[in-house]
Design a protein around this motif. Sequence first.
Motif, PDB file in Angstrom:
ATOM      1  N   VAL A  47       0.858  -1.188   0.000  1.00  0.00           N
ATOM      2  CA  VAL A  47       0.000   0.000   0.000  1.00  0.00           C
ATOM      3  C   VAL A  47       0.891   1.233   0.000  1.00  0.00           C
ATOM      4  CG1 VAL A  47      -1.756   1.289   1.289  1.00  0.00           C
ATOM      5  CG2 VAL A  47      -1.828  -1.216   1.236  1.00  0.00           C
ATOM      6  N   PRO A  48       0.672   2.191  -0.909  1.00  0.00           N
ATOM      7  CA  PRO A  48       1.485   3.417  -0.893  1.00  0.00           C
ATOM      8  C   PRO A  48       1.421   4.109   0.471  1.00  0.00           C
ATOM      9  CG  PRO A  48       0.191   3.297  -2.901  1.00  0.00           C
ATOM     10  CD  PRO A  48      -0.292   2.180  -2.016  1.00  0.00           C
ATOM     11  N   VAL A  49       2.528   4.717   0.856  1.00  0.00           N
ATOM     12  CA  VAL A  49       2.638   5.341   2.177  1.00  0.00           C
ATOM     13  C   VAL A  49       1.493   6.317   2.432  1.00  0.00           C
ATOM     14  CG1 VAL A  49       4.067   6.851   3.616  1.00  0.00           C
ATOM     15  CG2 VAL A  49       5.137   5.079   2.210  1.00  0.00           C
ATOM     16  N   GLU A  50       1.192   7.151   1.440  1.00  0.00           N
ATOM     17  CA  GLU A  50       0.194   8.188   1.647  1.00  0.00           C
ATOM     18  C   GLU A  50      -1.215   7.625   1.842  1.00  0.00           C
ATOM     19  OE1 GLU A  50       0.670   7.656  -2.814  1.00  0.00           O
ATOM     20  OE2 GLU A  50       1.958   7.750  -1.032  1.00  0.00           O
ATOM     21  N   GLU A  51      -1.461   6.394   1.332  1.00  0.00           N
ATOM     22  CA  GLU A  51      -2.801   5.815   1.448  1.00  0.00           C
ATOM     23  C   GLU A  51      -3.177   5.548   2.903  1.00  0.00           C
ATOM     24  OE1 GLU A  51      -5.191   5.323  -0.735  1.00  0.00           O
ATOM     25  OE2 GLU A  51      -4.018   6.174  -2.368  1.00  0.00           O
ATOM     26  N   HIS A  52      -2.186   5.200   3.721  1.00  0.00           N
ATOM     27  CA  HIS A  52      -2.453   4.995   5.152  1.00  0.00           C
ATOM     28  C   HIS A  52      -2.942   6.294   5.784  1.00  0.00           C
ATOM     29  CE1 HIS A  52      -0.689   0.972   5.342  1.00  0.00           C
ATOM     30  NE2 HIS A  52       0.294   1.417   4.573  1.00  0.00           N
ATOM     31  N   ALA A  53      -2.302   7.392   5.424  1.00  0.00           N
ATOM     32  CA  ALA A  53      -2.693   8.684   5.982  1.00  0.00           C
ATOM     33  C   ALA A  53      -4.057   9.114   5.466  1.00  0.00           C
ATOM     34  CB  ALA A  53      -1.644   9.737   5.633  1.00  0.00           C
ATOM     35  N   LEU A  54      -4.310   8.895   4.180  1.00  0.00           N
ATOM     36  CA  LEU A  54      -5.590   9.291   3.609  1.00  0.00           C
ATOM     37  C   LEU A  54      -6.738   8.524   4.258  1.00  0.00           C
ATOM     38  CD1 LEU A  54      -4.566   9.528  -0.161  1.00  0.00           C
ATOM     39  CD2 LEU A  54      -5.069  11.420   1.401  1.00  0.00           C
ATOM     40  N   ALA A  55      -6.485   7.272   4.639  1.00  0.00           N
ATOM     41  CA  ALA A  55      -7.511   6.498   5.337  1.00  0.00           C
ATOM     42  C   ALA A  55      -7.842   7.131   6.682  1.00  0.00           C
ATOM     43  CB  ALA A  55      -7.047   5.056   5.521  1.00  0.00           C
ATOM     44  N   ASN A  56      -6.827   7.626   7.397  1.00  0.00           N
ATOM     45  CA  ASN A  56      -7.071   8.347   8.663  1.00  0.00           C
ATOM     46  C   ASN A  56      -7.927   9.579   8.431  1.00  0.00           C
ATOM     47  OD1 ASN A  56      -3.773   7.839  10.166  1.00  0.00           O
ATOM     48  ND2 ASN A  56      -5.541   6.503  10.121  1.00  0.00           N
ATOM     49  N   LEU A  57      -7.586  10.333   7.403  1.00  0.00           N
ATOM     50  CA  LEU A  57      -8.310  11.566   7.115  1.00  0.00           C
ATOM     51  C   LEU A  57      -9.745  11.293   6.667  1.00  0.00           C
ATOM     52  CD1 LEU A  57      -5.440  13.432   5.249  1.00  0.00           C
ATOM     53  CD2 LEU A  57      -6.349  14.019   7.503  1.00  0.00           C
ATOM     54  N   ASP A  58      -9.929  10.254   5.870  1.00  0.00           N
ATOM     55  CA  ASP A  58     -11.272   9.917   5.393  1.00  0.00           C
ATOM     56  C   ASP A  58     -12.213   9.560   6.549  1.00  0.00           C
ATOM     57  OD1 ASP A  58     -10.375  10.306   2.834  1.00  0.00           O
ATOM     58  OD2 ASP A  58     -10.332   8.181   2.278  1.00  0.00           O
ATOM     59  N   ARG A  59     -11.659   8.905   7.577  1.00  0.00           N
ATOM     60  CA  ARG A  59     -12.486   8.491   8.712  1.00  0.00           C
ATOM     61  C   ARG A  59     -12.709   9.612   9.721  1.00  0.00           C
ATOM     62  NH1 ARG A  59      -9.203   3.794   8.339  1.00  0.00           N
ATOM     63  NH2 ARG A  59      -7.888   4.593  10.013  1.00  0.00           N
ATOM     64  N   SER A  60     -11.879  10.628   9.667  1.00  0.00           N
ATOM     65  CA  SER A  60     -11.919  11.663  10.695  1.00  0.00           C
ATOM     66  C   SER A  60     -13.208  12.479  10.639  1.00  0.00           C
ATOM     67  CB  SER A  60     -10.718  12.603  10.536  1.00  0.00           C
ATOM     68  OG  SER A  60     -10.780  13.648  11.481  1.00  0.00           O
ATOM     69  N   LYS A  61     -13.730  12.773  11.817  1.00  0.00           N
ATOM     70  CA  LYS A  61     -14.894  13.651  11.945  1.00  0.00           C
ATOM     71  C   LYS A  61     -14.525  14.987  12.581  1.00  0.00           C
ATOM     72  CE  LYS A  61     -18.360   9.972  12.160  1.00  0.00           C
ATOM     73  NZ  LYS A  61     -17.472   8.932  11.683  1.00  0.00           N
ATOM     74  N   GLU A  62     -13.207  15.234  12.702  1.00  0.00           N
ATOM     75  CA  GLU A  62     -12.741  16.479  13.299  1.00  0.00           C
ATOM     76  C   GLU A  62     -13.109  17.664  12.411  1.00  0.00           C
ATOM     77  OE1 GLU A  62     -11.408  17.032  16.139  1.00  0.00           O
ATOM     78  OE2 GLU A  62     -10.635  15.099  16.839  1.00  0.00           O
ATOM     79  N   ALA A  63     -13.499  18.764  13.047  1.00  0.00           N
ATOM     80  CA  ALA A  63     -13.900  19.954  12.298  1.00  0.00           C
ATOM     81  C   ALA A  63     -12.749  20.495  11.458  1.00  0.00           C
ATOM     82  CB  ALA A  63     -14.415  21.031  13.253  1.00  0.00           C
ATOM     83  N   PHE A  64     -11.525  20.425  11.981  1.00  0.00           N
ATOM     84  CA  PHE A  64     -10.398  20.985  11.229  1.00  0.00           C
ATOM     85  C   PHE A  64     -10.111  20.175   9.972  1.00  0.00           C
ATOM     86  CE2 PHE A  64      -8.164  18.021  14.077  1.00  0.00           C
ATOM     87  CZ  PHE A  64      -7.211  17.439  13.242  1.00  0.00           C
ATOM     88  N   VAL A  65     -10.429  18.868   9.998  1.00  0.00           N
ATOM     89  CA  VAL A  65     -10.268  18.051   8.793  1.00  0.00           C
ATOM     90  C   VAL A  65     -11.368  18.380   7.794  1.00  0.00           C
ATOM     91  CG1 VAL A  65     -10.284  15.698   7.857  1.00  0.00           C
ATOM     92  CG2 VAL A  65      -9.048  16.187   9.987  1.00  0.00           C
ATOM     93  N   ARG A  66     -12.610  18.467   8.266  1.00  0.00           N
ATOM     94  CA  ARG A  66     -13.728  18.784   7.365  1.00  0.00           C
ATOM     95  C   ARG A  66     -13.531  20.146   6.697  1.00  0.00           C
ATOM     96  NH1 ARG A  66     -16.934  17.130  11.771  1.00  0.00           N
ATOM     97  NH2 ARG A  66     -17.716  19.271  11.990  1.00  0.00           N
ATOM     98  N   HIS A  67     -12.880  21.059   7.411  1.00  0.00           N
ATOM     99  CA  HIS A  67     -12.655  22.403   6.871  1.00  0.00           C
ATOM    100  C   HIS A  67     -11.814  22.356   5.591  1.00  0.00           C
ATOM    101  CE1 HIS A  67     -11.956  26.738   6.860  1.00  0.00           C
ATOM    102  NE2 HIS A  67     -10.653  26.491   6.738  1.00  0.00           N
ATOM    103  N   TYR A  68     -10.863  21.422   5.534  1.00  0.00           N
ATOM    104  CA  TYR A  68      -9.957  21.343   4.381  1.00  0.00           C
ATOM    105  C   TYR A  68     -10.326  20.208   3.423  1.00  0.00           C
ATOM    106  CZ  TYR A  68      -6.721  24.659   6.517  1.00  0.00           C
ATOM    107  OH  TYR A  68      -6.146  25.790   7.055  1.00  0.00           O
TER     108      TYR A  68
END
Length: 318
Positions: free
Chosen positions: A125-146
Amino acid sequence: MSKPWKSFSEQVGLLSERGLKIDDPDGAERFLSLVSYYRFSGYFRYWQVDAKNGNNRFIEGASFETIQRLYEAEQALVLVCDEVLHPIEVLLRTQFAYHYANRVAAVGGFPRGLGFTQSPNPQAVPVEEHALANLDRSKEAFVRHYRDEIKSGSCYTPEVYARMPIWVAVEALTFGNLSRFIEASGESGVLTDLAESLHVSPRTLPSQVRSFVYLRNRLAHCAKLWNHSVLDVPGLLPNIERRAKRNYRQFSNHSIYKVLVALDDVATKTQVANKWLETKVEPILDSNPILAEGIVNPKKYGEMDSQLLVGQEKNDGQ
């Protein structure tokens, strides 16, 4: 056969029937109401004759209070580990984002894998895909903002994070995925910059961060440290390992203690803590030789010195 339910009092009685010396049955019952019999059995198995083959009798001299003191000393060690793990994790997030933004890209680089050396295995799995999975699941307002609502079917596409700065992204990553970013950033120069900012070696930093993640995860899941053989072993420069063995105690390669030595080195060099190993860890180990032995030289059931297990502990009040 199913295991029958037993009250806390019956659990204490069962241990007593099997030969475990219990000076304060009421105190033992209170302890088992706080720390389950099953969890506690991970410790007292070392005092049993041959539990693996069904002999659950305790060796002569085995004491409930001795094992309870071991458990409580380990919990004290857990607290002092968290004292340095938490600020070191925050520091790594901060410094990685700072140097990645400077070397590679402040915004939009990480979703495209810029600056990361990928595994030669085409199935990895490409390195960045692990991070993108974290971001996709996140419900934090600061993530939704971007996060732009760009999807392919029900999944987000990498372009959704094109506006997100790296210093925002790292706050949503698991510690394990931050470790992946650090390890994969060698060729871009980010790892070197990061290690220099921490005054540590870029050769050993990736494995040390992996070991910190490993330890943090065990603490987060309330897993046993005593007599645990570490899978993610930290690298140590030879002079650092020699100094720790000379000044404190000998330790095996897969011991929890080796992770603590690496933690102390990073904490000292980054000024997160001063003499943490000497002033916080060593007094706990000195107070309980049974704990110390399992932290520096992990053993399996039946391998520990029975004389140590039934001998008097320091400062046990007896």
